[in-house]
Write an enzyme that holds these catalytic residues in place. Structure first.
Site, mmCIF file in Angstrom:
data_model
loop_
_atom_site.group_PDB
_atom_site.id
_atom_site.type_symbol
_atom_site.label_atom_id
_atom_site.label_comp_id
_atom_site.label_asym_id
_atom_site.label_seq_id
_atom_site.Cartn_x
_atom_site.Cartn_y
_atom_site.Cartn_z
ATOM 1 N N HIS A 35 -50.521 4.981 -42.450
ATOM 2 C CA HIS A 35 -50.585 5.351 -43.871
ATOM 3 C C HIS A 35 -49.949 4.268 -44.750
ATOM 4 C CE1 HIS A 35 -52.159 9.323 -43.251
ATOM 5 N NE2 HIS A 35 -51.069 9.845 -42.713
ATOM 6 N N ASP B 147 -54.215 15.739 -43.320
ATOM 7 C CA ASP B 147 -54.839 14.531 -43.898
ATOM 8 C C ASP B 147 -56.350 14.698 -44.000
ATOM 9 O OD1 ASP B 147 -52.315 13.373 -43.828
ATOM 10 O OD2 ASP B 147 -52.687 12.309 -41.946
ATOM 11 N N HIS C 175 -48.609 6.773 -36.654
ATOM 12 C CA HIS C 175 -49.388 7.529 -37.636
ATOM 13 C C HIS C 175 -48.900 7.212 -39.061
ATOM 14 C CE1 HIS C 175 -51.714 11.227 -38.868
ATOM 15 N NE2 HIS C 175 -50.913 11.066 -39.913
ATOM 16 N N GLU C 176 -47.588 7.307 -39.282
ATOM 17 C CA GLU C 176 -47.057 7.047 -40.630
ATOM 18 C C GLU C 176 -47.165 5.568 -40.994
ATOM 19 O OE1 GLU C 176 -46.538 9.468 -42.588
ATOM 20 O OE2 GLU C 176 -46.642 11.010 -41.040
#
Lengths: 248, 248, 248, 248, 248, 248
Positions: free
Chosen positions: D72, D144, D68-69
């Site tokens: 980003h 988000d 997930h990170e």
């Protein structure tokens, strides 16, 4: 304005005023006890206020009021479900230019649909008379219209009396005026149902108004007799009214 | 701005101000008692404020105001249901750039539909005059427009005066400003009815505006005479107005 | 950001600040009395805040602000109904990255429809300039957009200036911020009318935006001249602005 | 979770906490003065809370957070309008399972439409990575999604950045949280416009999400490199990140 | 009723009650320290209340509850994403006629879409069992239905997990119960989107319900075994449950 | 009016009143302890008020009430899911003109859909009897209609018992009357779903009403027997009722 005696809920203060008023009237008439006539007179005073004795008004205003109240009275007369006319007046009192008062002969527990429809017709008959006689309509009928609409709306949404919508309650049914409750009165039905309710109310009202128009047109000479008596004497009791209506 | 004397409810403080003002005017004029002229003048002062004596404004502003008020006055003159014009002024007072004041010759109890339609026409005639004379329209008419809309809306939703919707009341009918009541003012009718109400209001307003345009176009020279007098003298009383209107 | 001097209502505290500021400026300049220039400068300070002297910013930011304000100024110049440009600045003050200030030559009572349309065009011309010059648009125009929308909405719903909807008021017309009143601001018109209002507002805005685009594209070299002067000097007074615009 | 340093407004208490924290860190490191690294570390602590040192979690949770990170971070890297990645962490802090922090190289006044679209893509890229790698999506992306939706909504309703709706403001524009103001936030536009706004927001979001999916699928090996480094080391600074991204 | 241990947030008072309860249980069992079994028992007591020991009920009620809870337990067993069943009980406690408690083997940070769909299926499986076995459905499932709906709604409006609507947040996202915030919770999307949300929620629910029906019909003998054990013993621990499910 | 004993939640004060009342009745009857009959009688008194002993009413009112209550009683008798009739009375008490009281033979935890449908039929059977016997319907059924509607609405929106809408909860599900919660009760579903809910409620109600009409028409002589007994004796206990129903 139409007054049904049992339409009004009296508060403690109202009752005190009513009794004092009745006692005062009895004393002025040299009576030893309060009798029904004093109570009736006091009731009218408490409900719609004192007669404006020094009233000045145009002849036109007087005629409009006379025909408006005559419309209420004559319609009441021809609808058997309605209580007999007790008094008609075109002397201004409080906010009202005049009034027609019906008096029940006995107290009833149940209000049938048929009687509610008739009472809507009576409420709209003042406006109907104006329209027939003057070809113009006035703001004075707004209280009648509001009460006729409320009755029709209750028939449809609270008493389940519309064939179209059936025995269903719409809205929360809470009539309490407490702040918290009022918030809860969010409409809990769809636009589709809201439109159906409006249509049913509209049908009840327009039907009753047409019946009032027809009834008064068919009894136009009686309407004129009552109105003319009112223009001359300003007040009329139930016996005089019955007498005029009974004349050939 | 159009002023109907009976449109304004006076509070206790207003009445005190009015009487003090009238007494002051009577004293300044060396009168021993307050007479009607002092009361009328004091009334205007209490309703829309003191004249702004040291007002500076453009010639254009003066002309716009003059034609706007002349529009109100001339329309009032040609509609028999309306009270006669009592005073016209283009001296700024409070929030108003000018005003036209009509004065009833006798108090009336009943307001017929026909008279309400005429009063809407009068309210819109200031805007109509601007449009005819300058080909442009100004923000100054917003108070007139708001009152005309409110009158038309009441005709439809409170007085049951629309043929389309009939003698039905829409909304709660409560005008009280108490907090609790206000919450209850949730719209109790469907979108379908809301759209019909809007349409009826729109018809009343556009019809009245067109009639005002036609009336003023047909009396354009009178409109100019009144406006030009106002541009020169800033104020005009009812007699002078009648004189101008009566000239061949 | 566009500043119309008469757009701002001053509170008592504002006036006190303004006078103290003006007195301070006059003293610093060795004047014996406050003169108009001190008042104007003090006004700007009170309205949008003190210049951020030690501001650091990217060249890109400076260019965007310069072209945005130049857009406002040039559009104002070519629309005769608009007051002349008094000052343009791209020095950040308070929340604003820059401002264009117009100054009325005389006070007006009436605001015509034509002038309101022009002022919407001026408000949108900053965004228009960004779009033409950079092909991208920024968040900085949100205050302009909000005021343009509010003006267009008032034209349609309060001043009856839309041909489509006519001289009718929509909404309650009460602008008071009292709690109780706010509750009453329930929309009193139908979805159909709401959609018409949106359409009219949209037409006014898109029409004004297109006119601003056309005007600025047709005067792109003037736009560049003003913007480049601002990038170099950061500030421009009304005389310098007129000089640049008057150059062949 | 994505952190833009300038996204956060600090209160007085926040600033006090931040400085105390930074002073404490500097002291622990034997420094005589607070330097930028201490401030950055303290900032993260104040914004999302202290690291949960004794955290126990499943390998699966660790992998989900890492991808997930990484999503980003990698998306931020390939969009030139975005500030460079300063730090990525999958150590739980407060409510966040991990975070990616971008750090502006210089402060900007203007936020262009193009940059807002890119930032929405960055916000949705965590969810995009989950979807690509695991074929399932998790609740962790709700912050988000909420911020991406708010940005898109503001573009359409506040900054007039939708071609379809144009430079118009929708809603009252008041963001204040005062009770009285909140009441006034009644939707002032029609259903038709509401549906158009929803459609525009939907277009912006779905377009950005698709771009994020495409970008990450095209750089799947980089995504894996970053995620695997995070699974092993739990934290990654900007230099290490750039190094991994720059590898052939 | 389905209990997920991690579904409940404990207040300070809850924790105090829980510890006192656990201490009391440990003491009664002659233990020197509180062990996990005491904590689990105390947890159930705090969450849904004390067992009603002197409960009298009809055989029919007992059977309905037994099949309802057996439905929850058997469905939980066959969905690998779900935590193992820890306890099933049909002894009335507080408002609940019975409960099925699942216990996580390890704490998870991330809740994937697939797991949320399974948990909705578990919540609806009590109702499904009633329908299959009795051909009638009861009011007791209302808590399950409410929680299943809330989960489905959050998937669509908060976690962006609907393919139809995409990764967009609908509603304000604020869950705070403060008065002021609640007012702000005015729906900020159009009817069109509201209808789409309803459709998506409906699809999730009806799909999960059908899967529960299919699963239980396919394991009808297991459902009966578990239910009959419950009718006889009123309580069943996780080991006994696994034993029954594992039987050939 | 229909009374289900378990429909009423007693407050502390109610219980105190009930026990005092029962004690008083027991004392008057020379009993040493309160027995069930005293408790039942006291319950009725606390729920709907004291008998109005000196009641005067029209014969018509008496007949309407008798047939209305006979409708409730006879329908209850023929629906096996309903508790047996315990008492029928047409003596006015409080707001009620009469009542039919059913008494459960044992307490039940679960309320199945089939039983809810039957209870709606019972609630509407008073209105049905009026319609069959008098061809007119009265306002007295409004409490029955409101409770039938509420039951039908709960079946659809809270207990997920409509095949059309499935096991979904609509609305917030919070019944608390706290101010803050009430605000939150904003409708969270679309018009499309609202219309579906209305349709389902309408189907349940009209179906139940038609079944009540059919049942009573098929048992018209029993209806008359019960009503006539009530007109003569004003009260009827469960044994007498069973006796009449059992007669050939």
């Amino acid at each position: 304005m139409v007054i049904y005696r049992n339409n009004f809920a009296f508060t403690g203060t109202d009752l005190e005023n009513l009794l004092n008023e009745a006692a005062f009237l009895a004393a002025r008439r040299g009576l030893k006890a309060i009798t029904m006539p004093e109570i009736e007179e006091a009731t009218i005073k408490v409900i719609i206020g004192t007669e404006k004795l020094s009233h000045k008004r145009t002849q036109k205003d007087k005629e409009i009021t006379a025909y408006h109240e005559a419309g209420h009275a004559v319609t009441t007369y021809f609808l058997p479900s309605q209580d007999p006319v007790y008094q008609v007046s075109i002397i201004p009192r409080g906010m009202a230019a005049g009034f027609t008062m019906a008096m029940p002969v006995e107290d009833k527990q149940h209000m049938p649909k048929s009687e509610m429809l008739d009472s809507i017709e009576v409420l709209l008959s003042g406006r109907a008379a104006e329209s027939i006689v003057f070809g113009d309509i006035c703001t004075g009928a707004s209280n009648d219209i509001e009460r006729a609409t409320e009755t029709a709306r209750n028939m449809v949404t609270k008493y389940g009396m519309s064939d179209e919508l059936g025995p269903i309650a719409f809205g929360t049914g809470h009539d309490e005026v407490f702040l918290g409750k009022d918030y809860g009165n969010v409409r809990n039905y769809s636009e589709t149902v809201a439109a159906k309710i409006d249509l049913e109310v509209e049908k009840i009202i327009s039907n009753a108004y047409e019946k009032a128009i027809t009834l008064l047109k068919g009894n136009i000479s009686k309407l004129k007799d009552v109105a003319e008596y009112l223009i001359e004497h300003e007040k009329m009791d139930g016996d005089k009214f019955k007498e005029i209506m009974a004349e050939a």
